[in-house]
Each structure stands twice: as C-alpha cells, then as structure tokens.
Design an enzyme around this catalytic site. Structure first.
Site, PDB file in Angstrom:
ATOM      1  N   CYS A 115       0.821  -1.229   0.000  1.00 58.66           N
ATOM      2  CA  CYS A 115       0.000   0.000   0.000  1.00 58.66           C
ATOM      3  C   CYS A 115       0.845   1.264   0.000  1.00 58.66           C
ATOM      4  O   CYS A 115       0.334   2.345  -0.276  1.00 58.66           O
ATOM      5  CB  CYS A 115      -0.934   0.002   1.193  1.00 58.66           C
ATOM      6  SG  CYS A 115      -1.929  -1.485   1.287  1.00 58.66           S
ATOM      7  N   HIS A 255      -3.729   6.751   2.666  1.00 57.05           N
ATOM      8  CA  HIS A 255      -4.080   5.442   2.131  1.00 57.05           C
ATOM      9  C   HIS A 255      -5.455   5.053   2.665  1.00 57.05           C
ATOM     10  O   HIS A 255      -5.738   5.212   3.860  1.00 57.05           O
ATOM     11  CB  HIS A 255      -3.026   4.419   2.555  1.00 57.05           C
ATOM     12  CG  HIS A 255      -3.409   3.007   2.240  1.00 57.05           C
ATOM     13  ND1 HIS A 255      -3.884   2.635   1.011  1.00 57.05           N
ATOM     14  CD2 HIS A 255      -3.404   1.876   3.013  1.00 57.05           C
ATOM     15  CE1 HIS A 255      -4.161   1.339   1.033  1.00 57.05           C
ATOM     16  NE2 HIS A 255      -3.878   0.855   2.232  1.00 57.05           N
ATOM     17  N   ASN A 285     -10.030  -0.938  -0.045  1.00 59.78           N
ATOM     18  CA  ASN A 285      -8.563  -0.802  -0.015  1.00 59.78           C
ATOM     19  C   ASN A 285      -7.995  -1.312  -1.343  1.00 59.78           C
ATOM     20  O   ASN A 285      -8.038  -2.506  -1.614  1.00 59.78           O
ATOM     21  CB  ASN A 285      -8.028  -1.617   1.171  1.00 59.78           C
ATOM     22  CG  ASN A 285      -6.521  -1.549   1.314  1.00 59.78           C
ATOM     23  OD1 ASN A 285      -5.821  -1.087   0.418  1.00 59.78           O
ATOM     24  ND2 ASN A 285      -6.023  -2.027   2.443  1.00 59.78           N
TER      25      ASN A 285
HETATM   26  N1  ACO Z   1     -18.193  -9.529   9.027  1.00 56.13           N
HETATM   27  C1  ACO Z   1     -18.615  -9.779  10.268  1.00 56.13           C
HETATM   28  N2  ACO Z   1     -17.803 -10.084  11.273  1.00 56.13           N
HETATM   29  C2  ACO Z   1     -16.486 -10.110  11.032  1.00 56.13           C
HETATM   30  C3  ACO Z   1     -15.960  -9.849   9.741  1.00 56.13           C
HETATM   31  C4  ACO Z   1     -16.881  -9.553   8.728  1.00 56.13           C
HETATM   32  N3  ACO Z   1     -16.483  -9.255   7.464  1.00 56.13           N
HETATM   33  N4  ACO Z   1     -14.627  -9.933   9.804  1.00 56.13           N
HETATM   34  C5  ACO Z   1     -14.310 -10.250  11.056  1.00 56.13           C
HETATM   35  N5  ACO Z   1     -15.428 -10.351  11.802  1.00 56.13           N
HETATM   36  C6  ACO Z   1     -15.552 -10.680  13.224  1.00 56.13           C
HETATM   37  C7  ACO Z   1     -14.350 -11.395  13.749  1.00 56.13           C
HETATM   38  O1  ACO Z   1     -14.433 -12.784  13.478  1.00 56.13           O
HETATM   39  C8  ACO Z   1     -14.444 -11.090  15.225  1.00 56.13           C
HETATM   40  O2  ACO Z   1     -15.389 -11.949  15.797  1.00 56.13           O
HETATM   41  P1  ACO Z   1     -15.149 -12.579  17.263  1.00 56.13           P
HETATM   42  O3  ACO Z   1     -15.076 -11.388  18.176  1.00 56.13           O
HETATM   43  O4  ACO Z   1     -16.346 -13.442  17.468  1.00 56.13           O
HETATM   44  O5  ACO Z   1     -13.844 -13.312  17.161  1.00 56.13           O
HETATM   45  C9  ACO Z   1     -15.038  -9.685  15.257  1.00 56.13           C
HETATM   46  O6  ACO Z   1     -15.626  -9.480  13.973  1.00 56.13           O
HETATM   47  C10 ACO Z   1     -13.994  -8.603  15.491  1.00 56.13           C
HETATM   48  O7  ACO Z   1     -12.903  -8.842  14.631  1.00 56.13           O
HETATM   49  P2  ACO Z   1     -11.640  -7.928  14.629  1.00 56.13           P
HETATM   50  O8  ACO Z   1     -10.663  -8.425  13.620  1.00 56.13           O
HETATM   51  O9  ACO Z   1     -11.145  -7.733  16.039  1.00 56.13           O
HETATM   52  O10 ACO Z   1     -12.289  -6.547  14.132  1.00 56.13           O
HETATM   53  P3  ACO Z   1     -11.618  -5.152  13.999  1.00 56.13           P
HETATM   54  O11 ACO Z   1     -12.449  -4.150  14.667  1.00 56.13           O
HETATM   55  O12 ACO Z   1     -10.137  -5.173  14.318  1.00 56.13           O
HETATM   56  O13 ACO Z   1     -11.740  -4.868  12.424  1.00 56.13           O
HETATM   57  C11 ACO Z   1     -10.404  -4.947  10.424  1.00 56.13           C
HETATM   58  C12 ACO Z   1     -11.138  -5.744  11.505  1.00 56.13           C
HETATM   59  C13 ACO Z   1     -11.428  -4.096   9.704  1.00 56.13           C
HETATM   60  C14 ACO Z   1      -9.759  -5.914   9.462  1.00 56.13           C
HETATM   61  C15 ACO Z   1      -9.345  -4.042  11.084  1.00 56.13           C
HETATM   62  O14 ACO Z   1      -8.578  -4.794  11.974  1.00 56.13           O
HETATM   63  C16 ACO Z   1      -8.439  -3.383  10.082  1.00 56.13           C
HETATM   64  O15 ACO Z   1      -8.835  -2.500   9.339  1.00 56.13           O
HETATM   65  N6  ACO Z   1      -7.136  -3.754  10.080  1.00 56.13           N
HETATM   66  C17 ACO Z   1      -6.157  -3.073   9.265  1.00 56.13           C
HETATM   67  C18 ACO Z   1      -6.246  -3.426   7.799  1.00 56.13           C
HETATM   68  C19 ACO Z   1      -5.242  -2.527   7.080  1.00 56.13           C
HETATM   69  O16 ACO Z   1      -5.019  -1.381   7.427  1.00 56.13           O
HETATM   70  N7  ACO Z   1      -4.571  -2.976   6.081  1.00 56.13           N
HETATM   71  C20 ACO Z   1      -3.608  -2.021   5.482  1.00 56.13           C
HETATM   72  C21 ACO Z   1      -2.662  -2.639   4.746  1.00 56.13           C
HETATM   73  S1  ACO Z   1      -3.389  -3.641   3.503  1.00 56.13           S
HETATM   74  C22 ACO Z   1      -2.147  -3.986   2.388  1.00 56.13           C
HETATM   75  O17 ACO Z   1      -1.024  -3.647   2.573  1.00 56.13           O
HETATM   76  C23 ACO Z   1      -2.508  -4.811   1.166  1.00 56.13           C
END
Ligand code: ACO
Length: 328
Positions: A115, A255, A285
């Site tokens: 990214c 980003h 993204n």
């Molecule tokens: N729909 C519903 N529930 C979901 C989904 C979904 N799509 N995905 C995960 N969950 C659930 C999980 O299983 C978890 O359930 P549990 O509590 O029963 O275990 C719950 O939701 C919370 O999951 P988390 O992963 O803790 O959720 P979080 O609030 O952290 O959000 C996310 C997840 C959106 C992926 C976030 O962590 C994020 O944005 N991370 C950074 C991603 C990023 O910035 N990438 C940049 C680089 S990408 C690149 O370089 C190609």
C-alpha cells in the site's frame, strides 16, 4: 548543476466498472453491511472481470495523466509501477505497460511496497529528477487484489478492491512540487500481512491451491495498531522536516484502508476531517492504487489549488510506510 524541482503535472485514474456491494458480500460470506460500514467505512469496491489485469487499468490511468500533463508517450523517460498484483511474474507489468503506451524512450521498473508503493515511487521519482537523471517520470499504483483475495475469508474479502492511479512527475525550474518524502519499512512484521505461497519458498502445487496459502492472510487488529502508529509517525516526520504544520496543510490524502485508521492519523497531526480526502466507501482498499486514485479525484474535483500543501501518507504490508508533502 542547476537544482531541479519535481512537480506533478498530471494525474489520472481508472477502475473496473463492475461494482461489488456490501449487500453482494452478505450473500457470499457471513457478514453484514452494518459490520463492514461501521468497522471499515467501505460500502462497495470495484472488481476486475476475467481477462483484465493490472496493465489494462494502469494504461487507462496513464493516458488520462499524460493528457492532463500535455505530454506524449515518447517523452516519458522512466516508468515506475507499484503493484503486488502484476499481470504475470515475468516480465514486469511496467514492461507490458510501456509497450501498450508506446513509451519507447522510457526505462521501466516495477516496485513492490504494497500500500506504500505509490509513495515509494514518488520518492524515487523526486530523487531521480533532483539529480538530473530523469525529466519526465510516469508513476503508477495499480492493483487487481481481487485475484489474491480468499473470497471465503470474511476477515479479508470485504476489505479489498481493484483499480489504478497515475501521476506524471516532471522536472521544473520553479520551486515547489514534491517538497520532501519519508519512507520506512520493518520486515520483522512481514508475517502479519502476507501471501505466503506463489514464490520460491512455497511454489504453487495442487496442495497449495487447496489450502488457501496463495491468498492474502492478515492479522487485522495487529495491522490496525501498526498502521495507526506508522501513519501518524510518517505524517509527523514530514511536518518536522519541512516546518509545514497542520495549519498549513490544505489536504491530507491518506491510504484508504480503514476510515478509523484515517481518522486516527488526522487526530495525530490535529487536522480536521474536512481537510482529509476520503473515498474508501467507493473503492475499499486498493493498496498501491489507493492514494493515486484519491489524488486524481481530489485534483479533478478542484479540491487542490496551485500553492496548496498536500500531504500523502501510507502504510502497507512489509510493513512499509511513508509520506510525501507536495506544494501543488
Ligand atoms: N463480518 C462480520 N464479522 C467479522 C468480519 C466480517 N467481514 N470480519 C471479522 N469479523 C468478526 C471477527 O471474526 C471477530 O469476531 P469474534 O469477536 O467473534 O472473534 C469480530 O468481527 C472482530 O474482529 P476484529 O478483527 O477484532 O475486528 P476489527 O475491529 O479489528 O476490524 C479490520 C477488523 C477491519 C480488518 C481491522 O482490523 C483493520 O482494518 N485492520 C487493518 C487493515 C489494514 O489497514 N490494512 C492495510 C494494509 S493492507 C495492504 O497492505 C494490502
């Protein structure tokens, strides 16, 4: 030797017509529009149809950037193309694009910084212009992430999309343009966001095809925390280096990975959200393409005026991160 300045004289972007909405994803995995919107800010993303690849969208974006800059393909002397989803492992996508454009006088190279790829590309372009080695550089960020997404993994498949953005960086005598850049990496955290298979360590075999190792794997919460920290650091470093603080930044183009990461970065440098460009709701993204698509949309919508200070800031797999401060 007379000092040269690196100015962005044209921008362009392109994305597939095919839209995948959160409602569509509700039918594919156990998720909801409400979860995706509240956790990420994403409402829909673009998906490349079969047969289309990175160089196709890079080509469309490049033509628009060249038209705005008023240059022909033959004038480009370097193409820097950032992607983690090339047309094929060999040759570089930049080579394929060079042929499509007819940019016969250009040296060409792909770079892989996920990214942060477009920021890395701008940083290299600026340095090569300032040293007098190149004059007209086409910098592109392009991805077809839909090809490396596991469409059965709700943790990742709701996040990513396809598209391309391009910029023409031109040598100029007039001060301004890309004032400074900051690029960093920490390879010790590579395992938190990776595609483990498909290279020399784990070549594609029938077993690999079946076990999902050729798709993006991400430890979301760990990536989230690192992204907030690193993007804040990248923006702060350039403010310190240039002395241009948030009072004098007209627009930040971060980003587009997660609206909560974007808001945290803005808070860190005390920039109100009305000076932060956000289009994550439309594209998700798009990794290396996200900043140049956003830059082009902001530019074409008249949100950037001559003399404005524009801060670009990115974070991605590797981990890599960085920023660029541009006087438009
Ligand atoms: N729909 C519903 N529930 C979901 C989904 C979904 N799509 N995905 C995960 N969950 C659930 C999980 O299983 C978890 O359930 P549990 O509590 O029963 O275990 C719950 O939701 C919370 O999951 P988390 O992963 O803790 O959720 P979080 O609030 O952290 O959000 C996310 C997840 C959106 C992926 C976030 O962590 C994020 O944005 N991370 C950074 C991603 C990023 O910035 N990438 C940049 C680089 S990408 C690149 O370089 C190609």
């Amino acid at each position: 030797m007379k000092k040269k300045y690196a100015r962005i004289t044209g921008t362009g972007s392109a994305a597939p017509d095919n839209i995948l909405t959160n409602a569509d994803l509700e039918k594919m995995v156990d998720t909801t529009d409400d979860w995706i919107t509240s956790r990420t800010g994403i409402k829909e993303r673009r998906i490349a149809p079969d047969g289309m690849a990175a160089s196709d969208y890079a080509y469309q974006a490049s033509l628009k950037a060249m038209e705005m800059a008023g240059i022909t393909a033959g004038e480009i002397d370097l193409i820097i193309l950032a992607t983690v989803t090339p047309d094929a492992p060999l040759p570089s996508t930049a080579c394929i694009l060079q042929d499509k454009l007819g940019a016969v006088n250009a040296a060409v190279v792909d770079i892989v910084a996920a990214c942060s790829g477009f920021i890395y590309g701008l940083s290299f372009a600026r340095a090569l212009i300032m040293t007098g080695q190149h004059d007209k550089i086409l910098v592109i960020g392009v991805e077809t992430l839909s090809r490396i997404v596991n469409w059965k993994d709700r943790n990742t498949c709701v996040l990513f999309g396809d598209g391309a953005g391009a910029a023409i960086v031109t040598a100029a005598d007039q001060p301004g343009g890309i004032l400074d850049t900051y690029i960093k990496a920490d390879g010790s955290l590579a395992h938190l966001l990776q595609v483990p298979a498909g290279g020399g360590r784990q070549p594609i075999t029938p077993e690999i095809v079946g076990n999902g190792a050729r798709y993006i794997q991400m430890e979301g919460p760990d990536v989230f925390k690192s992204a907030v920290k690193a993007m804040g650091e990248a923006a702060t470093k350039l403010i310190e280096k240039t002395g241009i603080d948030s009072n004098n930044i007209s627009l930040m183009i971060p980003h587009q990975a997660n609206i909560r990461i974007i808001e945290a970065t803005a808070r860190r440098i005390k920039l109100p959200m009305d000076r932060v460009f956000v289009n994550i709701q439309k594209y998700g993204n798009t990794s290396a393409a996200s900043i140049p698509i956003a830059l082009d949309e902001a530019n074409r919508n008249g949100l950037i005026k001559p003399g404005d200070n524009v801060m670009l800031v990115a974070f991605g797999a590797g981990f890599t991160w960085g920023s660029a401060l541009i006087e438009w």
